[in-house]
Write a protein that holds these residues in place. Structure first.
Motif, short mmCIF file in Angstrom:
data_model
loop_
_atom_site.label_atom_id
_atom_site.label_comp_id
_atom_site.label_asym_id
_atom_site.label_seq_id
_atom_site.Cartn_x
_atom_site.Cartn_y
_atom_site.Cartn_z
N ILE A 111 64.71 55.87 48.07
CA ILE A 111 63.52 56.47 48.69
C ILE A 111 62.90 55.42 49.61
O ILE A 111 62.41 54.39 49.15
CB ILE A 111 62.51 56.94 47.62
N VAL A 112 62.94 55.69 50.89
CA VAL A 112 62.52 54.72 51.90
C VAL A 112 61.09 55.01 52.35
O VAL A 112 60.81 56.11 52.86
CB VAL A 112 63.47 54.74 53.12
N HIS A 113 60.20 54.05 52.16
CA HIS A 113 58.83 54.19 52.68
C HIS A 113 58.87 54.27 54.20
O HIS A 113 59.55 53.48 54.86
CB HIS A 113 58.00 52.98 52.25
N GLU A 114 58.16 55.24 54.77
CA GLU A 114 58.14 55.42 56.21
C GLU A 114 56.85 54.88 56.84
O GLU A 114 56.88 53.98 57.68
CB GLU A 114 58.32 56.89 56.56
N GLN A 115 55.71 55.43 56.45
CA GLN A 115 54.46 54.98 57.06
C GLN A 115 53.25 55.36 56.22
O GLN A 115 53.33 56.24 55.35
CB GLN A 115 54.31 55.57 58.46
N VAL A 116 52.16 54.66 56.50
CA VAL A 116 50.86 55.01 55.93
C VAL A 116 50.23 56.04 56.85
O VAL A 116 50.02 55.77 58.04
CB VAL A 116 49.96 53.76 55.79
N ALA A 136 57.57 59.18 53.01
CA ALA A 136 58.82 58.53 52.64
C ALA A 136 59.96 59.51 52.87
O ALA A 136 59.74 60.71 53.04
CB ALA A 136 58.79 58.06 51.19
N THR A 137 61.19 58.97 52.87
CA THR A 137 62.38 59.81 53.01
C THR A 137 63.35 59.50 51.87
O THR A 137 63.64 58.33 51.60
CB THR A 137 63.08 59.56 54.35
N TRP A 138 63.84 60.54 51.22
CA TRP A 138 64.87 60.41 50.19
C TRP A 138 66.23 60.47 50.89
O TRP A 138 66.58 61.48 51.50
CB TRP A 138 64.75 61.52 49.16
N ILE A 139 66.99 59.39 50.79
CA ILE A 139 68.26 59.26 51.51
C ILE A 139 69.39 59.04 50.51
O ILE A 139 69.25 58.23 49.58
CB ILE A 139 68.20 58.10 52.52
N ASP A 140 70.50 59.75 50.67
CA ASP A 140 71.61 59.59 49.73
C ASP A 140 72.47 58.38 50.10
O ASP A 140 72.14 57.62 51.02
CB ASP A 140 72.43 60.87 49.61
#
Length: 349
Positions: free
Chosen positions: A123-128, A144-148
């Protein structure tokens, strides 16, 4: 009448000195965190150090109003005498063990040999998105984005999370409202044990145990949890349904409270479920060794196959999870917790 009087008395007693304090934020770009202050005192940090350190953003550490650290230190800051199992249990988080066949729960930088061939997601944090301080509460919104494929593959879910922080002289409250939207054509949350919203608590708040344990995950991988010194260990669970101790695991409840003592005073940590959540009232994945989790999608394991809760989203569809965590430097009675849960249900949609 007598019961009504007792409930009113409990609520009045809880509200003494219950004036909400101001909430402010302090951004620390160098350490990739945002500190949360309540009444001018440090409460917690939204911590997003990057995938090389953690495979998701977390709230870490978390302190009570009196300054007692309720979360485990390992693996970020190891403390003497605490357990060093399950390195993916860090602070407070939300993720899941099986999304389109990828494991977002167990991923960490300390993968055991038995899990090397396992498929992990990150799970990649994207921005506030928003940081709004206030006199009675403060809100932090993030994406955030969940990436496989361990963060190197396809985007599976878009996450938007709102944290609402508040507190008084002896209570701290965190609302986490997370909306997950499918980016893939189909997103399947397979019914499994490990999920979804969780805290890993300090050693002192574990349930005392005089035996070693071996915990096996859905893939047959074992984690050995050795016997430790129980000095100062005082935790115990109590659910809204009156179930206590280790027996709360796999049961359903509107709320679950962890009671114990830390730094020579009582600590209560309660997680409240919300009526709009999937599978309300949820199943609880709460263990005596310090994992305190609620899993609305793990019905098959928890019900011995009598129930099953696979969740499927088509591209563009969303699901929202809402949880309130109450951290009190005092005892919280059942009447007070019932009132808190009812208030949560009314205040958050």
């Amino acid at each position: 009448m007598k019961k009504l009087f007792l409930i009113l008395s409990a609520c009045i007693a809880f509200q003494v000195n219950a004036q909400n304090q101001s909430v402010s934020f302090k951004k620390n770009d160098a350490e990739k965190k945002i500190d949360v202050m309540v009444g001018g005192k440090y409460f917690t940090s939204y911590f997003f150090p990057g995938e090389a350190i953690l495979k998701k953003a977390v709230l870490y550490p978390i302190l009570s109003a009196k300054g007692s650290t309720i979360t485990r230190g390992y693996p970020v800051a190891i403390r003497p005498g605490e357990r060093t199992d399950h390195p993916h249990h860090v602070g407070m988080w939300l993720n899941y063990e099986d999304v389109n066949g990828f494991d977002y729960w167990n991923n960490s930088n300390n993968i055991s040999d038995g899990m090397k061939s396992h498929k992990f997601g990150t799970i990649v944090h994207e921005q506030v998105l928003n940081m709004k301080p206030g006199k009675e509460k403060g809100e932090l919104a993030v994406s955030a984005t969940w990436i496989d494929s361990d963060g190197k593959g396809a985007k599976v879910l878009a996450e938007k999370t709102s944290y609402v922080f508040s507190g008084t002289s002896d209570v701290r409250v965190i609302d986490r409202i997370t909306t997950l939207t499918a980016l893939a054509e189909t997103v399947l949350f397979k019914d499994v044990k490990d999920g979804m919203f969780a805290i890993r608590v300090a050693r002192q708040l574990e349930i005392p145990s005089n035996k070693p344990d071996i915990f096996t995950d859905a893939h047959g991988v074992e984690t050995k949890v050795p016997v430790l010194d129980n000095t100062g260990v005082s935790g115990d669970y109590e659910s809204s349904e009156g179930i206590t101790g280790e027996k709360v695991w796999s049961t359903r409840a509107k709320w679950l409270n962890l009671k114990g003592e830390l730094d020579n005073h009582p600590i209560n940590i309660a997680i409240l479920d919300h009526p709009a959540n999937v599978s309300y009232p949820s199943y609880w994945h709460a263990r005596g060794y310090g994992l305190f989790a609620v899993n609305p999608l793990g019905a098959k394991v928890f019900s011995n196959g009598k129930d099953e809760r696979n969740l499927t989203l088509k591209k563009g569809e969303s699901v929202t999870f809402r949880y309130r965590t109450v951290i009190a430097d005092k005892q919280l009675t059942k009447d007070v917790l019932d009132k808190m849960q009812a208030d949560f249900a009314k205040q958050v949609k």
